[in-house]
Design a protein around this motif. Structure first.
Motif, PDB file in Angstrom:
ATOM      1  N   ASP B  56      49.910  54.872  35.753  1.00  0.00           N
ATOM      2  CA  ASP B  56      50.285  55.895  36.723  1.00  0.00           C
ATOM      3  C   ASP B  56      51.741  56.331  36.528  1.00  0.00           C
ATOM      4  N   ARG B  59      52.496  59.066  33.987  1.00  0.00           N
ATOM      5  CA  ARG B  59      51.946  60.408  34.196  1.00  0.00           C
ATOM      6  C   ARG B  59      53.070  61.398  34.470  1.00  0.00           C
ATOM      7  N   TRP B  63      52.134  65.914  38.433  1.00  0.00           N
ATOM      8  CA  TRP B  63      50.825  65.347  38.779  1.00  0.00           C
ATOM      9  C   TRP B  63      50.997  64.261  39.846  1.00  0.00           C
ATOM     10  N   ARG B  64      51.983  63.384  39.615  1.00  0.00           N
ATOM     11  CA  ARG B  64      52.206  62.309  40.578  1.00  0.00           C
ATOM     12  C   ARG B  64      52.630  62.861  41.928  1.00  0.00           C
ATOM     13  N   ASP B 113      47.915  64.409  28.734  1.00  0.00           N
ATOM     14  CA  ASP B 113      49.023  65.346  28.982  1.00  0.00           C
ATOM     15  C   ASP B 113      49.609  65.774  27.652  1.00  0.00           C
ATOM     16  N   THR B 229      47.374  58.569  40.398  1.00  0.00           N
ATOM     17  CA  THR B 229      46.735  59.524  39.500  1.00  0.00           C
ATOM     18  C   THR B 229      45.485  58.878  38.906  1.00  0.00           C
ATOM     19  N   PRO B 237      42.135  63.772  32.994  1.00  0.00           N
ATOM     20  CA  PRO B 237      42.923  63.968  34.208  1.00  0.00           C
ATOM     21  C   PRO B 237      42.161  64.717  35.300  1.00  0.00           C
TER      22      PRO B 237
END
Lengths: 209, 334
Positions: B56, B59, B63-64, B113, B229, B237
């Motif tokens: 996580d 990321r 996103w977080r 990503d 995430t 994702p």
């Protein structure tokens, strides 16, 4: 009647197979109790017991070809206990399925057997092995004489039903059933070709005088 | 002189287990069993389970932040959640192998990503959108859904995402759009399961919904779970979550959303049409040909408690969704 030296050897050495043979059972039970079989341990337990049972069954079938090809007659001592080991795993497979997974509930067990052909096939395989396990003693072997060998050819249909059971439960990825089937097919071909010739095992004076 | 003959059943002092050890027997058994089970070596994924925050934390920030800004969504349930470690250790994601723990072990090779989604077919605003674009301005919700696998097990998972309807409205489908087809990433280099020769599955994985199903407020696009995430093995994702259908409908790691006029060919349906229907609505009355769907095992189970429970029509969401299928023969359109 000649003293059955081979049988005595079985009694003396065959039992040793249980030490390594029961190790997978100990490990899988330990994993199940310790949480290492994941969040659905019963299903994992059932499938692993079945997998090891099939492995032991194939190994049982492979003993004679291996003994003949490598000229190591003493290998035959392991066959009986290897077969019983296979039967033990498959019996536990059946018990874990009926008891742990379905909770001994006749309603659910009956429905599964009636509606799922692959379960019927697996059960039939176990039923074919039952008389073999029951007549695995030396006394039975003596009493049945030539018919003992005929009876114990039931391992062939049993193993074929076991393979059908294994194919049937796959959702995708047929690598494992393909490998098992290739091994069994090889053993069967060897057996069929061998069967036309007189049975001859290499004899060592020390093992079978 | 008194000669004491010990009878075999007599207890001698050396037979008596010291109380300390007696009281610790569970601990002892646990340790012995644990040592056996783990074989002394820790598998590579153990670190991931110990520290689920590690993935996580790598990321991207947008996103977080989106996940952190989530709101409480509906529906909620008071059923016990399936623990995070089980939700992330027990997955069907055949792109990473057919074993339940394969995704957890192999999904680390998936690069999530940058990620973009191609939206095409009968829409006025087709295009390739980055995930960041998709999430921009989108308020995320946490919704606790039951997940019912076609294999007769189920979980309760706090998903984080948004209604697929929000995304569909943004791209403005035309009147010819009657179905929505979803495609998973196809990249054998990142997905070892796609390199398997005997898998029987035609890659890429494709799933589909009827337009009204896709527009239903319960139908969700997911980018997170349990406040973090989305882990790779759970379909990072971006994945679909349709709570009233069997799990295989909820396609993972989506790279394409296509609006079609005709029913798209979907992966499992194409492979075994008699076992996996296009609709795949959870239905206790329609068995899988190889097993019953009347009950399910709610995970986690234990060795001595398979935790069976009755399966509910539409996985318990019948009040919300049964009307979508009014007049349809559910035995035929399973």
């Amino acid at each position: 009647m000649k003293p059955d030296v081979a049988a005595i050897q079985v009694r003396r050495w065959g039992g040793l197979i249980w030490l390594p043979g029961l190790l997978p059972l100990v490990v899988v039970l330990g994993q199940g109790l310790g949480g290492a079989l994941g969040p659905d341990p019963v299903l994992a337990l059932v499938s692993r017991l079945g997998w090891w049972g099939l492995v032991a069954l194939v190994a049982t079938l492979a003993v004679r070809p291996l003994a003949v090809m490598t000229r190591q007659g003493w290998l035959m001592r392991w066959r009986r206990d290897l077969g019983l080991l296979a039967f033990t795993y498959l019996t536990l497979h059946l018990l874990a399925w009926a008891g742990l997974l379905l909770g001994w509930q006749p309603r659910f067990i009956g429905a599964e057997v009636a509606e799922r052909p692959y379960i019927l096939v697996g059960m039939a395989a176990w039923l074919l092995l039952l008389p073999l396990a029951l007549t695995s003693t030396r006394a039975s072997r003596r009493r049945l004489g030539r018919r003992w060998g005929q009876l114990h050819r039931l391992i062939f249909p049993a193993i074929l039903l076991g393979l059908a059971h294994q194919w049937w439960i796959q959702k995708s990825d047929y690598t494992e059933p393909v490998l098992f089937s290739l091994v069994v097919a090889t053993l069967l071909v060897w057996r069929l070709r061998r069967g036309r010739r007189p049975q001859r095992l290499p004899k060592k004076p020390s093992a079978t005088p | 002189m008194l000669i004491r003959h010990r009878r075999r059943t007599d207890v001698v002092p050396s037979d008596i287990t010291p109380e300390g050890i007696y009281l610790r027997r569970r601990e002892f058994i646990g340790a012995a069993v644990g040592a056996l089970a783990l074989g002394g070596t820790r598998p590579a994924w153990a670190a991931l389970i110990d520290n689920p925050a590690a993935e996580d934390s790598r990321r991207p920030q947008w996103w977080r932040e989106a996940v952190a800004a989530r709101q409480d969504g509906k529906p909620d349930t008071d059923e016990a959640l399936t623990p995070y470690s089980d939700v992330t250790r027990y997955n069907n994601f055949y792109e990473f192998g057919t074993g339940k723990t394969d995704p957890m072990r192999h999904a680390g090779s998936l690069r999530v990503d940058p990620w973009s989604v191609t939206i095409d077919g009968h829409v006025d605003k087709p295009g390739t959108y980055t995930l960041e674009d998709v999430l921009k301005g989108q308020v995320l919700e946490e919704r606790i859904y039951r997940l019912r696998c076609v294999e007769a097990w189920s979980m309760v998972v706090p998903w984080i995402g948004f209604s697929l309807a929000d995304l569909i409205k943004r791209v403005e489908p035309t009147s010819r759009a009657r179905y929505v087809a979803f495609t998973t990433l196809h990249d054998p280099e990142q997905m070892p399961g796609q390199r398997a020769r005997l898998s029987g599955i035609q890659w890429p994985y494709v799933e589909g919904l009827r337009m009204d199903e896709a527009m239903h407020p319960l139908t969700m696009m997911v980018v997170g779970l349990y406040g973090r995430t989305l882990p790779n093995q759970n379909g990072a994702p971006l994945r679909l979550m349709v709570p009233w259908k069997y799990g295989f409908k909820s396609i993972k790691s989506v790279v394409r959303i296509e609006f079609t006029e005709t029913q798209p060919p979907t992966t499992w349906n194409r492979m075994q049409p008699n076992e996996y229907g296009f609709y795949a609505n959870v239905n206790p009355d329609v068995d899988h040909p190889r097993w019953s769907q009347a009950r399910e095992r709610r995970l986690p189970t234990s060795l001595f408690n398979p935790n069976w429970r009755e399966t509910l029509p539409f996985n318990g969401y019948a009040d919300d969704v049964a009307s979508l299928y009014r007049g349809m023969d559910l035995q035929r359109f399973y």
